[in-house]
Design an enzyme around this catalytic site. Structure first.
Site, mmCIF file in Angstrom:
data_model
loop_
_atom_site.group_PDB
_atom_site.id
_atom_site.type_symbol
_atom_site.label_atom_id
_atom_site.label_comp_id
_atom_site.label_asym_id
_atom_site.label_seq_id
_atom_site.Cartn_x
_atom_site.Cartn_y
_atom_site.Cartn_z
ATOM 1 N N GLU A 88 0.825 -1.208 0.000
ATOM 2 C CA GLU A 88 0.000 0.000 0.000
ATOM 3 C C GLU A 88 0.866 1.268 0.000
ATOM 4 O OE1 GLU A 88 -2.747 -0.653 3.309
ATOM 5 O OE2 GLU A 88 -4.056 -1.752 1.956
ATOM 6 N N ASP B 22 -8.547 -8.973 3.497
ATOM 7 C CA ASP B 22 -8.298 -7.876 4.441
ATOM 8 C C ASP B 22 -9.476 -7.705 5.398
ATOM 9 O OD1 ASP B 22 -7.296 -5.663 5.672
ATOM 10 O OD2 ASP B 22 -7.568 -4.293 3.996
ATOM 11 N N GLU C 228 -12.970 -2.244 11.250
ATOM 12 C CA GLU C 228 -12.851 -1.467 10.010
ATOM 13 C C GLU C 228 -13.929 -1.823 8.983
ATOM 14 O OE1 GLU C 228 -9.065 -1.896 8.096
ATOM 15 O OE2 GLU C 228 -9.710 -0.825 6.303
HETATM 16 C C1 GCV Z 1 -2.682 0.524 8.371
HETATM 17 C C2 GCV Z 1 -6.121 -2.055 5.321
HETATM 18 C C3 GCV Z 1 -6.521 -0.762 5.960
HETATM 19 C C4 GCV Z 1 -5.345 0.187 6.103
HETATM 20 C C5 GCV Z 1 -4.247 -0.520 6.890
HETATM 21 C C6 GCV Z 1 -3.879 -1.789 6.130
HETATM 22 C C7 GCV Z 1 -2.833 -2.592 6.853
HETATM 23 O O1 GCV Z 1 -5.814 -1.845 3.980
HETATM 24 O O2 GCV Z 1 -7.524 -0.178 5.208
HETATM 25 O O3 GCV Z 1 -5.778 1.330 6.782
HETATM 26 O O4 GCV Z 1 -3.140 0.313 7.055
HETATM 27 O O5 GCV Z 1 -5.007 -2.593 5.990
HETATM 28 O O6 GCV Z 1 -3.215 -3.550 7.507
HETATM 29 O O7 GCV Z 1 -1.663 -2.278 6.757
#
Ligand code: GCV
Length: 834
Positions: A307, A386, A414
């Site tokens: 990411e 995720d 989340e």
């Molecule tokens: C901290 C998901 C979440 C991100 C998070 C990522 C991760 O994509 O949306 O906010 O980043 O996981 O676990 O690194």
């Protein structure tokens, strides 16, 4: 025995115990209420009045003080710190010291690392109660276990128990940014950081460490895995010393997430190549400095090549190269490195049917098995995507025979309602942990991550917790059960969700069977309910993937590089991950598991759309078609959410007013939002598939009056995006007037009704609303909640309900909206039912 003279402090505790008293939720499950039932209390009469610690480490002192505090409060008599040499008393210490003091006592087994032995004499015997730990932390965990036993009103007399946690590493990660914000945090701002520094007041951080200790969590990585390199600068070290200091008495070791490019960003180097000697020297120098400041520092967490985070791919190096260079720097100090398996390409070409994000963790790591240093642990999210509402367990768990591994579970919700919805995740985690990977015989995930199947020295559990400064830590009193449940499962993954829900309810609320049955019942039913109204058959949560991951946004997952595709079109839905015709993801599982998923005949319905692409007319094992299941599940889920409200209402006199009201408000909101979800998903699939709901509900909303069809004063119709998040695709918006109104004439029979108003509570203002019947105001509210969007859409859609309204045919029902700033008091519809 004469009535004892209790100090004022105890009397205050006693008088505030019980269901009617005000409670903030800050004590979570560590409330220690006075045991008012004399029969229950009597079984603890034999408990001695002194607590002595064999040693004076901060952890032992914390344990002793906790016993004094908890037992005094629950038993209604003041215990004192005492003398270990006295004939009777509660005596705590590490097992060697206990053996010296009580040579005649023998534990049934020797507790392992962090484990404990609790020995309590039969009632009436005037002997000591002993808590012996393998180490200081074990003493503390034994202390909390004993207190839990009493708080659960379980017998203590004659106990002779040894417990050792399932795995040595039981961590939480907090995705806190140094400015005090929290990525994916829904419980307020950080309790650790503010304005680029560790917070001046760390009282809540210390309180949190106590909560963590009470369920056996032994380390906390305090900052976001999208890490700010500043945490490794020498200027930050004094801040970390303070933070470690408030954790230390609770046996919680401080850990940090670090940015892999730190050697370049803060180290003055022109590289962060893990094979460059200068980079290795940077990590060594930083680790040495950290350990000088915080000698019990636990280690690092690294998110690399994920990411947008930089990683070893910048130099053509492997993840093992990346992990090992940092791990080697930690090793001399006994530190560990959690390297995250969450590595994937978020610019994947969606047009290529062979592409599949689910493959990423296994593809990136399984070839590296055996190439990681001994103090590296691969931190693997429980599912391959995720934290979706339903995923199979990650196949990577079964693919690492020579690598330490840990399971990453997400406590912060989340994708599961963001602590505005109750969604108790323990049953979901438990399914993952119990899933048998069938490698080397029976191999449930819990045996793989605790290092039992492949005999690894390290392993364990990581919970992404993201508590904040809200009074109850997570923003929803019931969501705290997820934090408790995570700790309990990490300690003992064989515990059942029902037992955890029961324990938590009794500790957090009360022992009254009506409370226990209702609260534990709601908890245990909440994940299936949430799944039913948000996501079908393993297709994922149909949320706004490109936005805040909260409300519905069915198509947001498609046609972009993020790879959370459900591949839903007019003909069918689901990702074909089969070996025969799909992405071959299924081949990443051991053969028995792969065979089960590959066949439509044996693939479980709840994961059908994760593994297969099928037409809407495909029949499930239940006999229903996929499309009818989608309709039915969404109606059932919304009905269950509505029933949670009614069930909770019955507890009005049994729960303290503040928490009762706070939870009721949340459940009311959840019920309304579940309806928003239901309607969005059902409408979208109705339009896309063109197949009607066999039960005639989809697209028909009895009692609903669209705002755009009402008599409007000032309000103007507005298209909502995405269309499925407003009924009929439209809302009305009070654009150019200081106040607007929408009116309709009631055309039903005289009677008593419920009126619901669906409005949009955006983040860019605080509109006011009133609802009137004729001249009679029946409701008034402000749209001031904290939802994650400045637009009218599925994130902000909110329902206000007025019950028992007397209506006569022809009555004017009028909703008035007063906009504020950017929020234009938008309305979607009203609905009337009886
Ligand atoms: C901290 C998901 C979440 C991100 C998070 C990522 C991760 O994509 O949306 O906010 O980043 O996981 O676990 O690194």
């Amino acid at each position: 025995m004469p009535w004892p003279v209790w100090p004022i402090a105890i009397l205050v505790v006693l008088s505030s115990a019980g269901s009617a008293a005000a409670e903030s939720g800050a004590d979570a499950w560590l409330r220690y209420p006075y045991i008012s039932d004399a029969a229950v209390r009597r079984q603890y009469e034999f408990v001695p009045g002194t607590v002595a610690a064999l040693g004076d480490s901060p952890v032992l002192q914390a344990a002793r003080d906790e016993l004094v505090r908890g037992l005094s409060s629950m038993l209604g008599r003041q215990l004192k710190a005492g003398d270990a040499a006295a004939a009777s008393g509660i005596v705590i210490g590490v097992i060697e010291r206990i053996r010296e003091r009580f040579p005649q006592l023998q534990p049934p087994r020797t507790p392992g690392v962090d484990g404990f032995w609790i020995m309590s004499p039969a009632a009436g015997a005037s002997r000591s109660i002993v808590i012996a730990g393998h180490d200081d932390r074990g003493v503390l965990y034994g202390t909390f276990a004993l207190l839990r036993r009493v708080a659960l009103h379980q017998p203590l007399a004659g106990v002779n128990d040894v417990e050792t946690p399932s795995a040595p590493l039981r961590w939480v990660n907090e995705w806190n940014n140094l400015d005090g914000s929290i990525e994916r945090g829904y419980g307020g701002r950080s309790i650790f950081f503010e304005s680029g520094h560790v917070a001046a007041d760390l009282a809540r951080a210390g309180g949190y460490a106590r909560l963590l200790a009470s369920v056996g969590i032994n380390a906390c990585a305090v900052n976001n895995v999208n890490a700010d390199p500043a945490v490794l600068t020498s200027a930050f070290a004094p801040d970390l010393v303070r933070l470690a200091g408030v954790f230390r008495p609770w046996g919680v070791r401080l850990a940090l997430a670090v940015d892999f490019s730190s050697p370049q960003r803060i180290g003055g180097l022109d590289t962060f190549d893990p094979l460059d000697a200068r980079v290795a020297a940077f990590w060594t120098e930083r680790a040495d400095a950290l350990y000088r400041a915080v000698p019990d520092f636990a280690g690092f967490v690294v998110k690399a090549d994920s990411e947008g985070r930089l990683g070893p791919s910048a130099y053509g190096r492997t993840h093992a190269d990346a992990a090992n260079v940092i791990a080697r720097a930690l090793a001399p100090h006994g530190g560990v490195l959690f390297y995250r398996g969450f590595v994937y390409d978020h610019h994947m070409d969606w047009r290529n049917p062979a592409n599949d994000r689910a493959r990423a963790a296994y593809d990136n790591f399984h070839d590296l098995d055996g190439r990681f240093a001994d103090n590296v642990i691969l931190q693997i999210k429980h599912g391959p995507i995720d934290f979706q509402v339903r995923e199979p367990p990650s196949p990577l768990f079964a693919a690492l025979a020579r690598t330490n591994q840990a399971i990453e579970l997400q406590i912060t919700q989340e994708y599961t309602g963001q602590q505005r919805h109750i969604c108790f995740l323990v049953p979901m985690w438990k399914e993952a942990l119990d899933f048998d990977m069938r490698v080397r015989g029976r191999a449930p995930v819990k045996a793989l991550v605790t290092g039992r199947t492949f005999a690894r020295p390290l392993g364990g559990f990581v919970g992404v917790s993201n508590v904040g400064e809200s009074r109850n830590w997570l923003g929803h009193d019931l969501a705290v059960a997820n934090l408790y449940g995570f700790g309990r499962l990490a300690w003992d993954p064989d515990l059942s969700p029902a037992r955890i829900a029961d324990e938590w309810t009794r500790l957090t609320f009360d022992h009254d069977h009506r409370v226990v049955d209702t609260v534990a019942g709601i908890l245990l039913e909440s994940w299936p309910a949430y799944e039913r109204y948000t996501g079908p058959l393993g297709a994922g949560t149909l949320t706004d993937i490109l936005g805040p991951h909260y409300g519905p946004g069915i198509e947001s997952s498609e046609r972009n590089g993020w790879g959370q595709w459900a591949r839903a079109d007019s003909a069918g839905i689901g990702m074909d991950r089969t070996v025969a015709s799909g992405t071959k993801f299924i081949a990443q599982y051991p053969p028995d598991v792969a065979a089960m998923y590959e066949s439509l005949g044996t693939c479980p319905d709840e994961l059908l759309l994760f593994m297969h692409h099928v037409p809407y007319t495909h029949r499930l094992k239940s006999g229903k078609t996929v499309i009818q299941h989608i309709y039915d599940a969404h109606y059932e889920g919304a009905e269950e959410a509505a029933a949670f409200v009614e069930r909770w209402r019955k507890l009005a006199d049994l729960i303290d007013a503040d928490r009762y009201r706070a939870v009721l408000d949340k459940l009311e909101y959840q019920s309304g939002h579940a309806t928003v979800w239901r309607d969005a998903v059902v409408s979208w699939f109705l339009r896309e598939s063109g197949i009607p709901d066999g039960r005639g509900r989809a697209g028909h909303y009895p009692g609903r009056i669209e705002a755009e069809s009402m008599d409007l004063e000032g309000y103007m119709p507005q298209t909502v995006t995405p269309w499925e998040t407003a009924s009929g695709g439209h809302a009305v918006r009070c654009a150019g007037a200081p106040q607007c109104a929408a009116t309709t004439r009631f055309d039903g029979g005289d009677g008593t009704y419920t009126i619901a108003v669906l409005f949009f509570d955006e983040s860019d203002g605080r509109s006011q609303f009133r609802v009137l019947v004729g001249d009679r105001e029946i409701g008034r509210w402000q749209a001031d909640a904290d939802f994650p969007s400045p637009e009218p859409n599925g994130h902000t859609a909110t329902r206000y309900v007025v019950r028992t309204v007397t209506l006569h045919r022809g009555d004017a029902i009028r909703v008035e909206g007063t906009p504020d700033q950017g929020e234009r008091a938008a309305l979607d519809y009203i609905e009337i039912w009886n």
